[in-house]
Design a protein around this motif. Sequence first.
Motif, PDB file in Angstrom:
ATOM      1  N   THR A  23      42.836  35.190  30.545  1.00 55.16           N
ATOM      2  CA  THR A  23      43.397  35.418  32.223  1.00 55.16           C
ATOM      3  C   THR A  23      45.143  35.262  32.188  1.00 55.16           C
ATOM      4  O   THR A  23      45.635  35.433  31.474  1.00 55.16           O
ATOM      5  CB  THR A  23      42.474  35.122  33.032  1.00 55.16           C
ATOM      6  OG1 THR A  23      42.907  33.770  33.294  1.00 55.16           O
ATOM      7  CG2 THR A  23      41.617  35.137  32.255  1.00 55.16           C
TER       8      THR A  23
ATOM      9  N   MET B 168      40.553  40.388  26.835  1.00 50.89           N
ATOM     10  CA  MET B 168      41.266  40.477  28.220  1.00 50.89           C
ATOM     11  C   MET B 168      41.168  41.058  29.249  1.00 50.89           C
ATOM     12  O   MET B 168      40.691  42.255  28.162  1.00 50.89           O
ATOM     13  CB  MET B 168      42.758  40.295  27.219  1.00 50.89           C
ATOM     14  CG  MET B 168      43.418  40.919  26.931  1.00 50.89           C
ATOM     15  SD  MET B 168      45.087  40.864  26.839  1.00 50.89           S
ATOM     16  CE  MET B 168      45.675  41.166  28.032  1.00 50.89           C
TER      17      MET B 168
ATOM     18  N   ASP C 188      37.948  41.904  27.968  1.00 53.82           N
ATOM     19  CA  ASP C 188      36.802  40.984  28.070  1.00 53.82           C
ATOM     20  C   ASP C 188      35.846  41.567  28.447  1.00 53.82           C
ATOM     21  O   ASP C 188      34.690  41.345  27.962  1.00 53.82           O
ATOM     22  CB  ASP C 188      37.389  40.224  29.723  1.00 53.82           C
ATOM     23  CG  ASP C 188      38.398  41.330  30.672  1.00 53.82           C
ATOM     24  OD1 ASP C 188      37.450  42.803  30.715  1.00 53.82           O
ATOM     25  OD2 ASP C 188      38.567  40.596  31.506  1.00 53.82           O
TER      26      ASP C 188
ATOM     27  N   GLU D  22      36.269  39.245  37.397  1.00 54.75           N
ATOM     28  CA  GLU D  22      36.831  38.146  36.932  1.00 54.75           C
ATOM     29  C   GLU D  22      38.042  37.854  38.449  1.00 54.75           C
ATOM     30  O   GLU D  22      38.010  38.479  39.321  1.00 54.75           O
ATOM     31  CB  GLU D  22      37.180  38.478  35.692  1.00 54.75           C
ATOM     32  CG  GLU D  22      36.360  37.632  34.822  1.00 54.75           C
ATOM     33  CD  GLU D  22      36.366  35.685  34.539  1.00 54.75           C
ATOM     34  OE1 GLU D  22      36.704  35.744  34.283  1.00 54.75           O
ATOM     35  OE2 GLU D  22      34.863  35.347  33.751  1.00 54.75           O
ATOM     36  N   ASP D  23      39.041  37.839  37.683  1.00 59.42           N
ATOM     37  CA  ASP D  23      40.198  38.885  38.437  1.00 59.42           C
ATOM     38  C   ASP D  23      40.293  40.190  39.701  1.00 59.42           C
ATOM     39  O   ASP D  23      40.515  40.173  39.810  1.00 59.42           O
ATOM     40  CB  ASP D  23      41.241  37.899  38.170  1.00 59.42           C
ATOM     41  CG  ASP D  23      41.604  36.847  37.860  1.00 59.42           C
ATOM     42  OD1 ASP D  23      40.990  35.762  38.123  1.00 59.42           O
ATOM     43  OD2 ASP D  23      42.506  35.972  36.676  1.00 59.42           O
TER      44      ASP D  23
END
Length: 366
Positions: A89, A147, A190, A215-216
């Motif tokens: 990340t 990722m 990811d 996630e982000d």
Amino acid sequence: MKPTGPLDRMAGAHDAAVLEVARHGEPVSRAGLAAALQVTPQAISKILSRLGERGLIEEAGSVSSGPGKPTTLYQIVPGSRRAIGLHLTRSRVHGVVADLTGQVLERREVGIDRQLPVPELIGALAALARELAEHGNGHLLGVGVGMPGPVDSVEGIYRGAPAPDDAWQGASLRSLLLEELGLPVLLDHDSRAALVGESWSQPGLLDNAALVLAEDGLGAALRLDGAMVRGAHSRAGEVGHTVVRMGGVPCPCGRRGCAQAEYLAALETSDAERAAQVLATVVLNLVRLVDVDRVVLGGRSIYTHHATTMEAVRAALEEGLRAEARLHVEVLLSTRGIDLIAAGAACEVLEHEYGLPTTLVGPGPG
Ligand SMILES: [Zn+2]
């Protein structure tokens, strides 16, 4: 560099099928395998002896059922092979090493800088991989990296986000890491890594499934009719930039109301309820588009608010599909917690050993 090819495709497919059966359950007999694979017990004997020579399968005692010779049982040797999975990340790398059944043997995490130049980034990934390689002693098959996208998993390149200051944009992360480590490497989204890992944990349940990862950012992966979906540009499932609100919050991609922008904006104001609604809209749209029967939710941001999120998504599906009584969609929380993506990336590498198509690329001429 060339794709790491299977040793012998025909024999390989049979070996892989036996391994797959062995991976999921109790010790199996020759007759049981023959029935499961629809081949003769003689053919199974040949396959078992090949797998035995490679150290992947071993005898596991025998059982007697009535008169006659007892039946020999066989089991997979989990420690015979290993793969490393790294979840990259913008702030950290979470890594695991997993055995042939996808079981995590060890995990590690390091913090990294958002703007880390590519050579230093490769150094950090390689250092973590080397550290993880110290654990377990099976043959190390390679390193998988998962990722946030856009990632070109076929070429092994990080294509970059729409941010102008992205230091990693266009980097051939796969070939650079391969060069550094001298091991086969695979690079993927990811969310796709996560779905592969999750379908290993829940065998047979996720043949028509979507995994939504928060996630982000926000992403998704799809498995339809038992096969992972990649798409023409390796970007299938990028739901983060589908519009959920016309004229909504501005997104770095230049548009307004993208799911990811709306989701992050809601989280920024600590409005977990609204964030969950955005996710629920994304899930319902996905279900409408691709007809899955299970949706898995995962990622650090979902774990933080999982009760609210699960409730909102289930309610949205119930409401949205009310008119169609025959459509049942189950919503599940991922089973692998913070290892989800790293373990999934390791499973993607291991799939090569099971004869499945992967984008694992090894060192070598050509
Ligand atoms: Zn956008």
